[in-house]
Design a protein around this motif. Structure first.
Motif, PDB file in Angstrom:
ATOM      1  N   TYR A 197       0.865  -1.186   0.000  1.00  0.00           N
ATOM      2  CA  TYR A 197       0.000   0.000   0.000  1.00  0.00           C
ATOM      3  C   TYR A 197       0.894   1.225   0.000  1.00  0.00           C
ATOM      4  N   GLN A 198       0.599   2.185  -0.860  1.00  0.00           N
ATOM      5  CA  GLN A 198       1.299   3.464  -0.863  1.00  0.00           C
ATOM      6  C   GLN A 198       0.260   4.537  -0.559  1.00  0.00           C
ATOM      7  N   LEU A 199       0.353   5.095   0.632  1.00  0.00           N
ATOM      8  CA  LEU A 199      -0.615   6.091   1.075  1.00  0.00           C
ATOM      9  C   LEU A 199       0.058   7.455   1.134  1.00  0.00           C
ATOM     10  N   SER A 200      -0.513   8.406   0.428  1.00  0.00           N
ATOM     11  CA  SER A 200       0.037   9.757   0.422  1.00  0.00           C
ATOM     12  C   SER A 200      -0.798  10.664   1.310  1.00  0.00           C
ATOM     13  N   VAL A 201      -0.120  11.418   2.140  1.00  0.00           N
ATOM     14  CA  VAL A 201      -0.774  12.357   3.044  1.00  0.00           C
ATOM     15  C   VAL A 201      -0.419  13.762   2.575  1.00  0.00           C
ATOM     16  N   GLN A 202      -1.433  14.540   2.285  1.00  0.00           N
ATOM     17  CA  GLN A 202      -1.244  15.914   1.825  1.00  0.00           C
ATOM     18  C   GLN A 202      -1.485  16.871   2.995  1.00  0.00           C
ATOM     19  N   PRO A 203      -0.720  17.951   3.093  1.00  0.00           N
ATOM     20  CA  PRO A 203      -0.885  18.877   4.215  1.00  0.00           C
ATOM     21  C   PRO A 203      -2.063  19.838   4.002  1.00  0.00           C
ATOM     22  N   ILE A 204      -3.246  19.268   3.807  1.00  0.00           N
ATOM     23  CA  ILE A 204      -4.467  20.043   3.591  1.00  0.00           C
ATOM     24  C   ILE A 204      -5.588  19.388   4.381  1.00  0.00           C
ATOM     25  N   ILE A 205      -6.394  20.183   5.065  1.00  0.00           N
ATOM     26  CA  ILE A 205      -7.573  19.657   5.764  1.00  0.00           C
ATOM     27  C   ILE A 205      -8.797  20.118   5.003  1.00  0.00           C
ATOM     28  N   LEU A 206      -9.547  19.167   4.453  1.00  0.00           N
ATOM     29  CA  LEU A 206     -10.730  19.506   3.672  1.00  0.00           C
ATOM     30  C   LEU A 206     -12.023  19.332   4.463  1.00  0.00           C
ATOM     31  N   ALA A 227       4.044  17.065   1.800  1.00  0.00           N
ATOM     32  CA  ALA A 227       3.353  15.792   1.590  1.00  0.00           C
ATOM     33  C   ALA A 227       4.288  14.639   1.953  1.00  0.00           C
ATOM     34  N   VAL A 228       3.694  13.530   2.386  1.00  0.00           N
ATOM     35  CA  VAL A 228       4.450  12.342   2.761  1.00  0.00           C
ATOM     36  C   VAL A 228       3.778  11.133   2.110  1.00  0.00           C
ATOM     37  N   THR A 229       4.583  10.247   1.542  1.00  0.00           N
ATOM     38  CA  THR A 229       4.063   8.962   1.063  1.00  0.00           C
ATOM     39  C   THR A 229       4.589   7.884   1.987  1.00  0.00           C
ATOM     40  N   LEU A 230       3.679   7.058   2.472  1.00  0.00           N
ATOM     41  CA  LEU A 230       3.997   5.966   3.388  1.00  0.00           C
ATOM     42  C   LEU A 230       3.847   4.653   2.626  1.00  0.00           C
ATOM     43  N   TYR A 231       4.846   3.820   2.692  1.00  0.00           N
ATOM     44  CA  TYR A 231       4.846   2.535   1.988  1.00  0.00           C
ATOM     45  C   TYR A 231       4.678   1.424   3.025  1.00  0.00           C
TER      46      TYR A 231
END
Length: 88
Positions: A41-50, A78-82
């Motif tokens: 799984y590659q999950l990307s976290v963006q520094p935005i709160i929607l 942004a960070v991608t977690l593997y």
């Protein structure tokens, strides 16, 4: 267009030579998770709160334990977690 994915079809694709299979469709991710066919799984976290958005794992009922393999940080924050799923 097919509505259902079978384990045999995906295993046949995975055995072919070439590049990895990358999936971005939430419904396909859920289907492959149910079939235990996701290697990473590659999950990307963006520094935005929607405050709203599309839940990625909404229909996954069983717990999937994940092991963090690596992280990648980008200049924008942004960070991608593997992750790889651990065997139950």
């Amino acid at each position: 267009m097919k509505k259902e994915v079978t384990k045999e079809e995906v295993l046949k694709l995975k055995q072919q030579t070439g590049k990895n299979i990358l999936v971005g469709s939430p419904s396909l991710i859920v289907a492959l998770t149910h079939l235990d066919l996701i290697d990473e799984y590659q999950l990307s976290v963006q520094p935005i709160i929607l405050g709203s958005g599309l839940p990625l794992f909404k229909n996954v009922k069983d717990r999937v334990n994940l092991k963090l393999l690596k992280t990648k940080t980008f200049g924008c924050g942004a960070v991608t977690l593997y992750y790889e799923p651990t065997k139950k």
